[in-house]
Motif scaffolding. Sequence first.
Motif, PDB file in Angstrom:
ATOM      1  N   VAL A  54      15.967  -6.041  64.010  1.00  0.00           N
ATOM      2  CA  VAL A  54      16.086  -4.823  63.064  1.00  0.00           C
ATOM      3  C   VAL A  54      16.301  -5.728  61.647  1.00  0.00           C
ATOM      4  CG1 VAL A  54      16.709  -3.261  64.522  1.00  0.00           C
ATOM      5  CG2 VAL A  54      18.494  -4.591  62.604  1.00  0.00           C
ATOM      6  N   ALA A  55      16.220  -5.426  60.472  1.00  0.00           N
ATOM      7  CA  ALA A  55      16.043  -5.836  59.649  1.00  0.00           C
ATOM      8  C   ALA A  55      16.623  -4.637  59.255  1.00  0.00           C
ATOM      9  CB  ALA A  55      14.658  -6.135  58.766  1.00  0.00           C
ATOM     10  N   VAL A  56      17.841  -4.505  58.407  1.00  0.00           N
ATOM     11  CA  VAL A  56      18.429  -3.225  58.250  1.00  0.00           C
ATOM     12  C   VAL A  56      18.834  -3.189  56.296  1.00  0.00           C
ATOM     13  CG1 VAL A  56      20.781  -2.108  58.394  1.00  0.00           C
ATOM     14  CG2 VAL A  56      20.143  -3.537  60.502  1.00  0.00           C
ATOM     15  N   VAL A  57      17.694  -2.206  56.572  1.00  0.00           N
ATOM     16  CA  VAL A  57      17.998  -1.867  55.701  1.00  0.00           C
ATOM     17  C   VAL A  57      18.111  -0.954  54.193  1.00  0.00           C
ATOM     18  CG1 VAL A  57      16.190  -4.318  54.491  1.00  0.00           C
ATOM     19  CG2 VAL A  57      14.967  -1.893  55.561  1.00  0.00           C
ATOM     20  N   ARG A  58      18.254  -0.099  53.303  1.00  0.00           N
ATOM     21  CA  ARG A  58      18.537   1.003  52.917  1.00  0.00           C
ATOM     22  C   ARG A  58      17.817   0.991  51.558  1.00  0.00           C
ATOM     23  NH1 ARG A  58      19.492   1.884  57.613  1.00  0.00           N
ATOM     24  NH2 ARG A  58      20.478   3.213  58.169  1.00  0.00           N
ATOM     25  N   LYS A  59      17.056   2.367  51.268  1.00  0.00           N
ATOM     26  CA  LYS A  59      16.755   2.494  49.617  1.00  0.00           C
ATOM     27  C   LYS A  59      17.615   3.049  48.804  1.00  0.00           C
ATOM     28  CE  LYS A  59      15.001   7.144  50.270  1.00  0.00           C
ATOM     29  NZ  LYS A  59      13.612   8.436  49.321  1.00  0.00           N
ATOM     30  N   LEU A  60      17.479   2.734  47.457  1.00  0.00           N
ATOM     31  CA  LEU A  60      17.873   3.276  46.576  1.00  0.00           C
ATOM     32  C   LEU A  60      17.781   4.577  45.874  1.00  0.00           C
ATOM     33  CD1 LEU A  60      19.876  -0.734  45.207  1.00  0.00           C
ATOM     34  CD2 LEU A  60      20.388   1.077  46.827  1.00  0.00           C
ATOM     35  N   ALA A  61      18.290   5.173  46.208  1.00  0.00           N
ATOM     36  CA  ALA A  61      17.288   6.699  45.845  1.00  0.00           C
ATOM     37  C   ALA A  61      17.743   7.141  44.179  1.00  0.00           C
ATOM     38  CB  ALA A  61      18.132   8.135  46.831  1.00  0.00           C
ATOM     39  N   VAL A  62      16.343   7.541  43.190  1.00  0.00           N
ATOM     40  CA  VAL A  62      16.982   8.013  42.337  1.00  0.00           C
ATOM     41  C   VAL A  62      17.584   9.007  42.375  1.00  0.00           C
ATOM     42  CG1 VAL A  62      15.681   9.710  40.435  1.00  0.00           C
ATOM     43  CG2 VAL A  62      14.950   7.402  41.132  1.00  0.00           C
ATOM     44  N   PRO A  63      18.574   9.505  41.911  1.00  0.00           N
ATOM     45  CA  PRO A  63      19.738  10.477  42.547  1.00  0.00           C
ATOM     46  C   PRO A  63      19.223  12.142  41.872  1.00  0.00           C
ATOM     47  CG  PRO A  63      21.232   8.968  41.050  1.00  0.00           C
ATOM     48  CD  PRO A  63      19.296   8.099  41.158  1.00  0.00           C
ATOM     49  N   PHE A  64      19.082  12.306  41.506  1.00  0.00           N
ATOM     50  CA  PHE A  64      18.049  13.670  40.391  1.00  0.00           C
ATOM     51  C   PHE A  64      15.968  13.653  41.915  1.00  0.00           C
ATOM     52  CE2 PHE A  64      17.693  10.623  36.874  1.00  0.00           C
ATOM     53  CZ  PHE A  64      16.360  11.277  37.065  1.00  0.00           C
ATOM     54  N   GLN A  65      15.788  12.605  41.824  1.00  0.00           N
ATOM     55  CA  GLN A  65      14.816  12.983  42.517  1.00  0.00           C
ATOM     56  C   GLN A  65      14.327  11.541  44.000  1.00  0.00           C
ATOM     57  OE1 GLN A  65      12.149  11.390  39.224  1.00  0.00           O
ATOM     58  NE2 GLN A  65      10.734  13.889  40.601  1.00  0.00           N
ATOM     59  N   PRO A  66      15.376  12.207  45.397  1.00  0.00           N
ATOM     60  CA  PRO A  66      15.595  11.707  46.014  1.00  0.00           C
ATOM     61  C   PRO A  66      14.778  10.610  46.837  1.00  0.00           C
ATOM     62  CG  PRO A  66      16.361  13.511  46.568  1.00  0.00           C
ATOM     63  CD  PRO A  66      16.067  13.420  45.023  1.00  0.00           C
ATOM     64  N   ARG A  67      13.239  11.308  47.117  1.00  0.00           N
ATOM     65  CA  ARG A  67      12.152  10.732  47.504  1.00  0.00           C
ATOM     66  C   ARG A  67      11.535   9.494  46.607  1.00  0.00           C
ATOM     67  NH1 ARG A  67       8.416  15.051  49.384  1.00  0.00           N
ATOM     68  NH2 ARG A  67       7.150  13.326  50.677  1.00  0.00           N
ATOM     69  N   LEU A  68      11.923   9.763  45.735  1.00  0.00           N
ATOM     70  CA  LEU A  68      11.881   8.037  44.928  1.00  0.00           C
ATOM     71  C   LEU A  68      12.346   7.536  45.312  1.00  0.00           C
ATOM     72  CD1 LEU A  68      10.288   9.974  41.886  1.00  0.00           C
ATOM     73  CD2 LEU A  68       9.310   8.888  43.049  1.00  0.00           C
TER      74      LEU A  68
END
Length: 227
Positions: free
Chosen positions: A51-65
Amino acid sequence: MPFHDRRDAGRRLIERLRGFGTGDVVVLGATRGGIPVAYEVANALRAPLDVAVVRKLAVPFQPRLAFGAVGENGIRVIDDEMVLRTFISDQERARVETEARDDLARTALRYRATHPPIPLNGATAIVVDDGVASGITARAACEVARSQGASRVVLAVPVGSPRAIRVLAGHVDNVVCLETPGLFHSIGQWYQDFEEVTDKKVIELLDRAAPFRGVSGATGYATPPVG
């Protein structure tokens, strides 16, 4: 819909990846959606799966971005253009990154407790995801592989936005992408079945792929012969 589910997508990727299935190859699934796709690739190539463990950094008020992504080994990728467009403050960025890194650490510990990382020194790492929209997490996953010593990094995805694929091509050695639709809104729209991939499912697939973790070669693991 081009793909029924992630399993179907992985099987359709295989024909474009058989040429990479020689020598020291390790398949890395980007967590979590990339793991079922990566499992099919690893199984067909008789290659180790990690696995390559990664996490996105979501825009606080637009979590899909996403304005960035973080990965193991301290990897951090920031989309400066997105940061400017969404007016994210330094404090908000720091908070989101801290939360993402905490989640990443917990997730990595959960996976690595039973599946230690496969050495990548001198290996060809095939990084697999279920698709790329912005491409930010896929890039982070590829940088994780590079940071672990992979001599060649191949990104393989079933579908991606044309712009993201063009950008990613500048960060890896090869890109394999089956579909680059002009009208791209989300990865999920290109799957009939796009259910969430759980940690339990990830560990189950890693367990099933364990027989290919033999010893030898530059990576410390051999790719068993097809047969």
